[in-house]
Write an enzyme that holds these catalytic residues in place. Structure first.
Site, PDB file in Angstrom:
ATOM      1  N   HIS A 282      54.028 -21.594  17.905  1.00 18.03           N
ATOM      2  CA  HIS A 282      54.607 -20.312  18.066  1.00 18.03           C
ATOM      3  C   HIS A 282      53.182 -18.836  18.305  1.00 18.03           C
ATOM      4  O   HIS A 282      53.311 -17.839  17.359  1.00 18.03           O
ATOM      5  CB  HIS A 282      55.345 -19.525  17.341  1.00 18.03           C
ATOM      6  CG  HIS A 282      56.974 -20.536  17.662  1.00 18.03           C
ATOM      7  ND1 HIS A 282      57.485 -20.149  18.589  1.00 18.03           N
ATOM      8  CD2 HIS A 282      57.199 -21.240  16.576  1.00 18.03           C
ATOM      9  CE1 HIS A 282      58.749 -20.570  18.200  1.00 18.03           C
ATOM     10  NE2 HIS A 282      58.637 -21.451  17.217  1.00 18.03           N
ATOM     11  N   LEU A 311      61.307 -24.391  23.325  1.00 15.27           N
ATOM     12  CA  LEU A 311      60.717 -24.403  21.727  1.00 15.27           C
ATOM     13  C   LEU A 311      60.128 -23.656  21.521  1.00 15.27           C
ATOM     14  O   LEU A 311      59.857 -23.238  20.566  1.00 15.27           O
ATOM     15  CB  LEU A 311      61.290 -25.592  21.160  1.00 15.27           C
ATOM     16  CG  LEU A 311      62.600 -26.826  21.268  1.00 15.27           C
ATOM     17  CD1 LEU A 311      62.563 -28.053  21.433  1.00 15.27           C
ATOM     18  CD2 LEU A 311      63.640 -26.029  21.192  1.00 15.27           C
ATOM     19  N   ASP A 351      57.072 -24.790  12.026  1.00 14.81           N
ATOM     20  CA  ASP A 351      58.736 -25.143  12.476  1.00 14.81           C
ATOM     21  C   ASP A 351      57.916 -25.431  13.563  1.00 14.81           C
ATOM     22  O   ASP A 351      56.941 -24.675  14.331  1.00 14.81           O
ATOM     23  CB  ASP A 351      59.641 -23.182  12.564  1.00 14.81           C
ATOM     24  CG  ASP A 351      59.028 -22.953  13.431  1.00 14.81           C
ATOM     25  OD1 ASP A 351      59.593 -21.621  14.243  1.00 14.81           O
ATOM     26  OD2 ASP A 351      58.296 -22.322  12.755  1.00 14.81           O
ATOM     27  N   GLU A 352      58.731 -26.074  14.495  1.00 11.35           N
ATOM     28  CA  GLU A 352      58.897 -25.975  15.823  1.00 11.35           C
ATOM     29  C   GLU A 352      57.477 -26.661  15.993  1.00 11.35           C
ATOM     30  O   GLU A 352      56.915 -26.611  17.675  1.00 11.35           O
ATOM     31  CB  GLU A 352      59.489 -25.283  16.657  1.00 11.35           C
ATOM     32  CG  GLU A 352      61.288 -25.008  16.526  1.00 11.35           C
ATOM     33  CD  GLU A 352      61.530 -23.743  17.069  1.00 11.35           C
ATOM     34  OE1 GLU A 352      62.458 -24.503  17.856  1.00 11.35           O
ATOM     35  OE2 GLU A 352      60.591 -23.048  17.766  1.00 11.35           O
ATOM     36  N   TYR A 353      56.541 -27.554  15.155  1.00  9.52           N
ATOM     37  CA  TYR A 353      54.953 -28.350  15.753  1.00  9.52           C
ATOM     38  C   TYR A 353      55.551 -29.351  16.781  1.00  9.52           C
ATOM     39  O   TYR A 353      55.274 -28.971  18.177  1.00  9.52           O
ATOM     40  CB  TYR A 353      54.222 -28.402  14.908  1.00  9.52           C
ATOM     41  CG  TYR A 353      52.692 -28.861  14.853  1.00  9.52           C
ATOM     42  CD1 TYR A 353      52.001 -27.904  15.778  1.00  9.52           C
ATOM     43  CD2 TYR A 353      52.253 -29.708  14.714  1.00  9.52           C
ATOM     44  CE1 TYR A 353      50.903 -27.712  15.735  1.00  9.52           C
ATOM     45  CE2 TYR A 353      50.940 -29.969  14.498  1.00  9.52           C
ATOM     46  CZ  TYR A 353      50.921 -29.025  15.177  1.00  9.52           C
ATOM     47  OH  TYR A 353      48.904 -29.300  15.348  1.00  9.52           O
TER      48      TYR A 353
END
Length: 554
Positions: A282, A311, A351-353
C-alpha cells in the site's frame, strides 16, 4: 433511519440476513462476475457461521440502567442504584462546575460542551453548593482504570481516579443533561468491558479535512471510546508533510501544525491517536517518486494483475524488501514521524504484501541468504516487521500490525510485543475463508490481539468490498469475542483480547463525500460503542435506535 423501514422484529435478524445473502449481497446478484460469486459464497458461509455463533453466545454481563426516570446513555452504563428519598439534581441558571485541580481541564471542556446544548455553566468556582456539578479525583471502588462514579443528590458529583475515567463521566453527564435538566437521586457506577474501543479513518485514500477528523474524534469520545486510528498513507496519498522526503508528500496532507491541532483536541477528550503508515505494501504514494524500489514480479498473468489491482494498489504499491535502499527510506520515514505522535502505539501495517510467492523468486533467494537455509519467503515480511518494530520501540512505543502478513510460516517468529489487529482468516484469499494463522495461534505466542473482523467491523464507502458491508443489525448480533473465522479464544487467553474498532475504508475515494459518510458511520459507531462498553444483552435493536436518537450527537 432508512435501514429500519422494512425491519420485522418478529423474525430473528440472522434468519433475515441469511435469506438476503442467499439472493444477493449489497447488489451483487447470483449471476454476477466470478469474483462476485466468490464473495457471495463466502458471505453465505460467514452468515451461517454468525447465525450459529449468535444463537450460542451466552448473555453478556451488561447491566443497563433501568428506567427510573434516568435519561438514556449510549453506550448504556453498567450499574444504576436509585436512592429513595434523595431530592435529585436540577440544573438551573445558577449551576456551576466545581473541579479540583486535577480535573480543571475536564471541567472547562464540559462547560464548553454544555453551552451549545443550552446549558450555560462556568468552570470557575472554589466550593460546591446545591445545583453544582462537581468533578473530584478519587477512588471509584471499581478495579478498572477507566471507571467512574456519578452520585446524584442536590449536587451532581463525578468521581474518577484517572483522566480517562473523568472524561467518560463527563460525557455521561452531558448526555443526561442534554435530555433533561432534572435527574433522580442515585449512584451510577460504570466501567468498560474492553480496554480498546475505537474508530479507524482511512484518510490515506480519501483525504478528510482537519475539522472533519476532529468531529469524528468528538463522536468517538461522546460514546466513551478511547482510540482513533489514522490510516495516513495508502494508494491515493501520503498525508503527512515530510521534511526528510518532501517528494512523498501528497498535495492534500496534514501539516505539522494540523497534526498538533488534532492531537491536542483528541487529548482533551481522552482519545488516543494511533497513527499508521502502511508498509511494506500500500505504498503507492511513497513509491511514485521511488520507482527503483518497487517490488516487481517475475510473471504477471491477467488473473495476477486483477488480484494485484484489487488488493494492494497494483504492483506499484509494494516496496522491494530485497533492496537495502528500501530499508533506508522506511527508516527515514519512521524516524521522522514516530516522535511526532505522543501516544503509546504506532501501526506498521504489514498487510497484503504477497500472497503468491512463486511470482517473486527474489524474495525466496533473499530469505535464504539473509536468514539461513530453510528460510521461506514469508520470513521476509516477518524480518521486516521485527526490524521496523525495533525502531518504533526505540521511541518507547508499542508496534501494531495487521495479521495477514504473517500467514506464511518460516524460520522467524514475530516479536511477541506486536499487537495484532486480526481482520482476515485467509492467507491471501477471501477474509472469511481459512488458511492463515488463527487468532489463537497469535495469542498462544503472547501477542495481544484486537478483533478487526472484516465482517462486521468494516464499513467501506466504495469499491468491491462495499458490496458486503454489514448492516448495523449484523454488528448488533455479533460480539467482540467472535473472530472473522467463527472462532473464539480459549478462556486461558481471553485476557489478551484488547477489544475492537469500527474501520472506515475508502477503497473508492470518489464514492462518498465526507459529509455523506457521517450518517452511516455514526449509526455503526454507536453500535460498536455499546458492544465494547457494556454489551448488547437485554437491549433490542429498535430500542437501541430510540436511545441513540434521544442522546443525539455533540
Amino acid at each position: 433511519m432508512a435501514h429500519l423501514e422494512s425491519f420485522d422484529p418478529t423474525v430473528p435478524y440472522n434468519v433475515r440476513r441469511f435469506r438476503g445473502l442467499t439472493g444477493s449481497i449489497g447488489g451483487v446478484p447470483e449471476s454476477s462476475s466470478h469474483f462476485g460469486r466468490r464473495i457471495r459464497r463466502a458471505a453465505v458461509c460467514f452468515a451461517a457461521a454468525t447465525t450459529w455463533a449468535a444463537v450460542h453466545i451466552p448473555p453478556t454481563q451488561a447491566n443497563p440502567v433501568a428506567a427510573q426516570q434516568l435519561p438514556s446513555t449510549v453506550p448504556s452504563i453498567q450499574r444504576w442504584n436509585p436512592a429513595a428519598g434523595e431530592p435529585g439534581f436540577t440544573l438551573d441558571a445558577e449551576s456551576r462546575i466545581v473541579a479540583d485541580g486535577a480535573s480543571d481541564d475536564a471541567a472547562r471542556r464540559l462547560a464548553e460542551d454544555l453551552t451549545p446544548a443550552g446549558r450555560p455553566v462556568t468552570a470557575d468556582a472554589d466550593h460546591d453548593r446545591p445545583g453544582d456539578i462537581v468533578l473530584r479525583t478519587g477512588d471509584t471502588g471499581i478495579a478498572d482504570a477507566e471507571s467512574y462514579r456519578i452520585t446524584v443528590t442536590d449536587r451532581l458529583t463525578i468521581t474518577a481516579d484517572s483522566p480517562a475515567g473523568m472524561a467518560h463521566g463527563t460525557q455521561t453527564v452531558l448526555q443526561w443533561l442534554r435530555q433533561s435538566t432534572t435527574l433522580p437521586g442515585g449512584t451510577a457506577e460504570d466501567w468498560p468491558n474492553y480496554r480498546e474501543r475505537g474508530l479507524m479513518l482511512d484518510t490515506g485514500r480519501e483525504f478528510f479535512p482537519v475539522g472533519w477528523v476532529k468531529a469524528r474524534i468528538r463522536d468517538a469520545a461522546y460514546l466513551r471510546m478511547n482510540m482513533v486510528q489514522l490510516h495516513l498513507s495508502d494508494t491515493q496519498g501520503f498525508r503527512l508533510a515530510s521534511t526528510s522526503h518532501p517528494e512523498i508528500t501528497s498535495p492534500e496532507h496534514y501539516s505539522a501544525e494540523d497534526i498538533r491541532d488534532i492531537l491536542d483536541y483528541a487529548r482533551s477528550y481522552g482519545i488516543e491517536i494511533v497513527p499508521e503508515i502502511d508498509m511494506p505494501s500500500h505504498m503507492n504514494a511513497i513509491l511514485a517518486e521511488h520507482q527503483d524500489l518497487v517490488l516487481r514480479p517475475a510473471r504477471t498473468t491477467t488473473e495476477d494483475a486483477a488480484r494485484d489491482n484489487m488488493l494492494a494498489g497494483g504492483i506499484g504499491g509494494k516496496i522491494d524488501l530485497t533492496n537495502p535502499a528500501a530499508y533506508r527510506l522506511i527508516s527515514d520515514i519512521l524516524h521522522e514521524f514516530v516522535p511526532m505522535f505522543p501516544g503509546r502505539y504506532w501501526h506498521l501495517g504489514c498487510d497484503e504484501y504477497v500472497s503468491d510467492y512463486t511470482r517473486y523468486p527474489q524474495l525466496s533467494d533473499y530469505a535464504t541468504t539473509t536468514f539461513g537455509p530453510g528460510a521461506t519467503p514469508g520470513d521476509v515480511i516477518i524480518g521486516f516487521a521485527n526490524w521496523a518494530a525495533d525502531i518504533v520501540e526505540s521511541f518507547g512505543k508499542t508496534p501494531r500490525v495487521w495479521n495477514d502478513g504473517f500467514d506464511h510460516p518460516g524460520l522467524l517468529t514475530p516479536k511477541p510485543e506486536l499487537v495484532v489487529q486480526y481482520w482476515s482468516a485467509s492467507a491471501g484469499g477471501l477474509p472469511w475463508l481459512p488458511g492463515g494463522r488463527t487468532p489463537e495461534e497469535f495469542t498462544r505466542a503472547g501477542h495481544p490481539i484486537l478483533n478487526a473482523a472484516f465482517t462486521p467491523t468494516y464499513f467501506t464507502t466504495g469499491g468491491t468490498a462495499a458490496a458486503v458491508n454489514a448492516p448495523p443489525e449484523l454488528l448488533w448480533v455479533w460480539d467482540p469475542g467472535l473472530f472473522v473465522d467463527g472462532q473464539r479464544l480459549p478462556d486461558s487467553e481471553r485476557s489478551l483480547l484488547r477489544g475492537s474498532m469500527l474501520f472506515l475504508w475508502c477503497d473508492d475515494p470518489t464514492a462518498m463525500t465526507p459529509e455523506q459518510i457521517v450518517s452511516p458511520l455514526r449509526t455503526r459507531l454507536a453500535v460498536m460503542a455499546q458492544q465494547l462498553w457494556a454489551g448488547t444483552g437485554g437491549i433490542g435493536y429498535p430500542d437501541f435506535v430510540g436511545r441513540t436518537g434521544a442522546v443525539g450527537w455533540p
